[in-house]
Design a protein around this motif. Structure first.
Motif, PDB file in Angstrom:
ATOM      1  N   UNK A 141      -5.228  76.843 -24.889  1.00 28.34           N
ATOM      2  CA  UNK A 141      -5.377  75.775 -23.910  1.00 28.34           C
ATOM      3  C   UNK A 141      -6.060  74.572 -24.555  1.00 28.34           C
ATOM      4  N   UNK A 142      -6.071  73.444 -23.858  1.00 25.10           N
ATOM      5  CA  UNK A 142      -6.544  72.181 -24.418  1.00 25.10           C
ATOM      6  C   UNK A 142      -7.942  72.309 -25.007  1.00 25.10           C
ATOM      7  N   UNK A 143      -8.076  71.858 -26.240  1.00 24.87           N
ATOM      8  CA  UNK A 143      -9.330  71.991 -26.982  1.00 24.87           C
ATOM      9  C   UNK A 143      -9.889  70.601 -27.275  1.00 24.87           C
ATOM     10  N   UNK A 182      -8.844  63.501 -17.617  1.00 27.44           N
ATOM     11  CA  UNK A 182     -10.031  64.180 -17.085  1.00 27.44           C
ATOM     12  C   UNK A 182      -9.790  65.638 -16.704  1.00 27.44           C
ATOM     13  N   UNK A 183      -8.535  66.008 -16.433  1.00 26.03           N
ATOM     14  CA  UNK A 183      -8.258  67.404 -16.087  1.00 26.03           C
ATOM     15  C   UNK A 183      -8.183  68.293 -17.329  1.00 26.03           C
ATOM     16  N   UNK A 188     -15.075  67.711 -16.073  1.00 25.72           N
ATOM     17  CA  UNK A 188     -14.193  67.897 -14.915  1.00 25.72           C
ATOM     18  C   UNK A 188     -12.903  68.633 -15.273  1.00 25.72           C
ATOM     19  N   UNK A 189     -12.778  69.082 -16.519  1.00 23.04           N
ATOM     20  CA  UNK A 189     -11.537  69.723 -16.966  1.00 23.04           C
ATOM     21  C   UNK A 189     -11.269  71.002 -16.181  1.00 23.04           C
ATOM     22  N   UNK A 193      -8.116  79.249 -17.402  1.00 28.76           N
ATOM     23  CA  UNK A 193      -7.381  80.344 -16.796  1.00 28.76           C
ATOM     24  C   UNK A 193      -6.711  79.936 -15.488  1.00 28.76           C
ATOM     25  N   UNK A 194      -6.847  78.645 -15.120  1.00 24.80           N
ATOM     26  CA  UNK A 194      -6.214  78.188 -13.887  1.00 24.80           C
ATOM     27  C   UNK A 194      -4.713  78.396 -13.959  1.00 24.80           C
TER      28      UNK A 194
END
Length: 217
Positions: A141-143, A182-183, A188-189, A193-194
């Protein structure tokens, strides 16, 4: 410069994946992070883009996660996020190699091959293949890019702190990315696991040229 990269890697065997640094006139989203810093031979980091990294033979031979990620990769999306967990599995590190400088020229989107076979909006759908391989979201996921010091050039004073040499704290370093996405970045990310909506047509539209068959262990 490519030979210089190999020499730096061989002299720093703790680096499992190394990327060249990029010239000041290079284009690309991640250039704020990996443009050359002439105070260093290399900088340790948690993220390098998959533009031209060198992957050590020990990483390829010893990391089982490397092969799982490779099997899951179609467009390259999420691949670079996985580099840190891959090398961490075998106690190695990711680095930007400032001794080797690459230029990434600006190109019109219509000329970029990676967008010809598969629409830009579908690149993020690679998560389906990562999930299919059983790779946790925490791996790919985004790092948010971050520095962890580096190997300085001999003339650079040891009295200077890394932040004085351009290695900014993570919040300051990623200020613009936190504003733009920002997500993905910052406090605020979204949690990694969403659940994210499944694009049902993705696997069908991922053509033979982009969903290549890999022969890997």
């Amino acid at each position: 410069d490519i030979n210089r990269m190999f020499r730096v890697m061989s002299r720093n065997p703790d680096v499992g994946i190394g990327s060249p640094s990029f010239s000041m006139d290079s284009a690309g989203l991640w250039r704020y992070h990996d443009r050359v810093n002439k105070n260093y031979i290399l900088r340790f980091t948690n993220f390098v883009e998959c533009l031209g990294p060198i992957i050590s033979s020990s990483t390829m031979c010893s990391s089982s996660l490397f092969w799982k990620v490779l099997r899951a990769t179609r467009t390259g999306y999420y691949l670079d996020n996985s580099f840190l967990p891959i090398v961490s599995e075998i106690d190695k590190r990711v680095a930007i190699i400032d001794a080797a400088i690459c230029t990434h020229p600006k190109r019109p989107r219509a000329e970029k091959e990676m967008y010809v076979d598969l629409d830009d909006s579908d690149h993020t759908g690679d998560y389906l293949f990562f999930d299919e391989e059983g790779i946790p979201r925490s791996v790919y996921w985004y790092r948010e890019p971050e520095y962890f010091g580096g190997v300085r050039l001999p003339h650079v004073s040891a009295l200077l702190e890394d932040k004085d040499l351009g290695l900014l704290p993570v919040a300051e370093h990623n200020h613009m990315m936190r504003v733009m996405f920002p997500s993905r970045f910052g406090p605020q990310a979204d949690n990694q696991e969403t659940s994210i909506p499944c694009k049902e047509s993705y696997m069908d539209t991922c053509t033979a040229s982009s969903r290549r068959s890999l022969s890997v262990p």
